[in-house]
Design a protein around this motif. Sequence first.
Motif: not given
Length: 421
Positions: A93-98, A133-139
């Motif tokens: 997930x961190x790779x996706x976020x990066x 995880x994505x939605x928790x960061x606002x995506x």
Amino acid sequence: MTDVTQINESSTKTLEKHQELRYEIEFDQQGWMRLVEGTAECFGTELLLNKIYKLTSTKGAVFTWTGCKIEITNNCSPYIGDKTPMQKYSAVFQEIENSRSNNFDPNQSGPRVMIVGPTDSGKSSVSKILLAYSSRLGYEPLFIDLDPGQNSVTIPGTISASHIQSPIDIEEGLSSFVPLAHFYGHASLDVNPELFKALVRNLAAFVDKQMLASETTRMSGFVVNTCGWIDGLGYKVLLDNIEAFRINMIIVMDNEKLFSDLNSHFQQQQIKILKLPKSGGVFLRTPIFRKKTRMLKIKEYFNGVNDSLSPHYIYLDFKDVSIFRTGGGPVAPASALPIGQQSSIDPLAISEVYPSIDMCHSIVAISYAKQPQHIFSTNVAGFLYINDIDMETKKITVISPAPGPIPSRYLLIGTLKWTPN
């Protein structure tokens, strides 16, 4: 009304950090769990402290990064797992976020992730974790489900796309999100693979439009879940799907050969291919279990999760509806044909069929199409269950999840059947 906390005996499980509580509750049984201390998450969605979560006919796991205590009913067969791949899932997930954070080109889309692997390798679980995880960061990523046998968003026999704008509901799962769906009509991909590929391309074109129309969606990207058929024709269909969605990251679950094959195939393209192990909590589903899961998914569409809806009977005159079948009618699966032979039936043909008794117990889709020639490329408004067909009065009795007239006269039928309990 029975207090859910009084159903079955419960016990409190203490988890150390990086442990997970796995549970399994059989069909037609009810249980519950609640977080009584610490923090924990279920497929990426955080549990609220002291909230009762009802569990029915499901299997899952609650993971804690910090340690926690969870009260859970004993009929959920709870046990604690020490070895989990959650840290590896989090790293992916961190790779996706990066990739999102480093994307400064307004013409370039966000992560286009596809999760592939054999049956029962944990693809759906990883999809939910990445989306949560994505939605928790606002995506607000799109979730695309290309598994017609075990669709996570809507009923089996469909492929679908849905905006994920909040963490996934622990009790209802992805069913709480309104999807855009295309009706394939079959639970198995090999019944009509050419139709399946064509519908995937239609869905991919819709997704591209969504990415262009919204900056938030473009940055958020999407996650695609796939079915578990990865050999022979299934592998060819998978490659077609990767091309249709212009995937830039592939996550391979628990299969060395598939990982190697995809690396070889895409070595000249800029596609990041990652490998992940399946969780120790992933279990092998028997054909009977799979069928029960499909039937439960259809039941939940009409009756709601935990029977929260009241389906409605609607009576339709033959003259008020037009029923269409794609692929020219029921055909043998490609795998059942003699070696070297192909079906002479056009797999993309759309033909109108007259109502008949053998349509009873079928699931039909209501097309949004305004003209019959647009049925193939148009998404569906919803689904009906054919309860009865009276050839004398020329009336069709259907069950609908909502009252009132149906939004279109055009109905699509496949091989999907259901018998309500």
